[in-house]
Scaffold this active site. Sequence first.
Site, short mmCIF file in Angstrom:
data_model
loop_
_atom_site.label_atom_id
_atom_site.label_comp_id
_atom_site.label_asym_id
_atom_site.label_seq_id
_atom_site.Cartn_x
_atom_site.Cartn_y
_atom_site.Cartn_z
N ARG A 64 0.80 -1.31 0.19
CA ARG A 64 -0.14 -0.10 -0.16
C ARG A 64 0.84 1.20 0.05
O ARG A 64 0.41 2.26 -0.19
CB ARG A 64 -1.01 -0.30 1.13
CG ARG A 64 -2.16 -1.08 0.85
CD ARG A 64 -2.86 -1.40 1.97
NE ARG A 64 -2.31 -1.91 3.05
CZ ARG A 64 -1.84 -2.96 3.33
NH1 ARG A 64 -1.89 -4.04 2.49
NH2 ARG A 64 -1.17 -3.35 4.48
N GLU A 101 3.92 -8.66 12.33
CA GLU A 101 3.06 -9.26 13.28
C GLU A 101 2.61 -10.73 13.34
O GLU A 101 2.28 -11.31 14.12
CB GLU A 101 2.15 -8.37 13.52
CG GLU A 101 1.12 -8.00 12.48
CD GLU A 101 1.65 -6.74 11.68
OE1 GLU A 101 0.77 -6.04 11.09
OE2 GLU A 101 2.89 -6.50 11.46
#
Length: 176
Positions: A64, A101
């Site tokens: 993104r 993560e």
Amino acid sequence: MSDFPEVAARLVRAIEDWPEAGVTFRDITPLLAAPEGLRAPVDALVDAARAFGPLDVVAGVEARGFLLAPLIAEALGIGLVPVRKAGKLPARTLAENYSLEYGEAVVEIHADAVTEGARVLLVDDVLATGGTLAASRRLFERAGAEVAGGLFLIELPALGGRDALGDLALTALLEY
């Protein structure tokens, strides 16, 4: 910073348990799809980018960051360098492994993407754990560039991304 916070509050959506259980994904696609949603963050990001001082290139971090970085680079009249996932660039590359993560990954830049001493601004949509940005920083430093800082639409402070980036100057427009 214009009306970006209000626009973002309406248009950034939280998607629970994506891409895996326990992760809340901040989806910016509705923000970018709305005309006011695209203009407001770009204006705010360009203003924030100017605060980093003279820059030579904006580096868009996959995926993104690719949506935002070209708009910032064009507004500033400077170049753009993509930071890609492994195996996506055709010429000789520099690569860095990192943790995120929910797994491990590798990012790359072309080995000749920047000149010695170039000032680079790293751009991504979200600062989470800081792994992707830390790897991107190492890539540009290995290439001889100076990383001026990191710029994001959103920061997730609970995930400690700033800690992973040490003394790097960072600006996020929103926190969740």
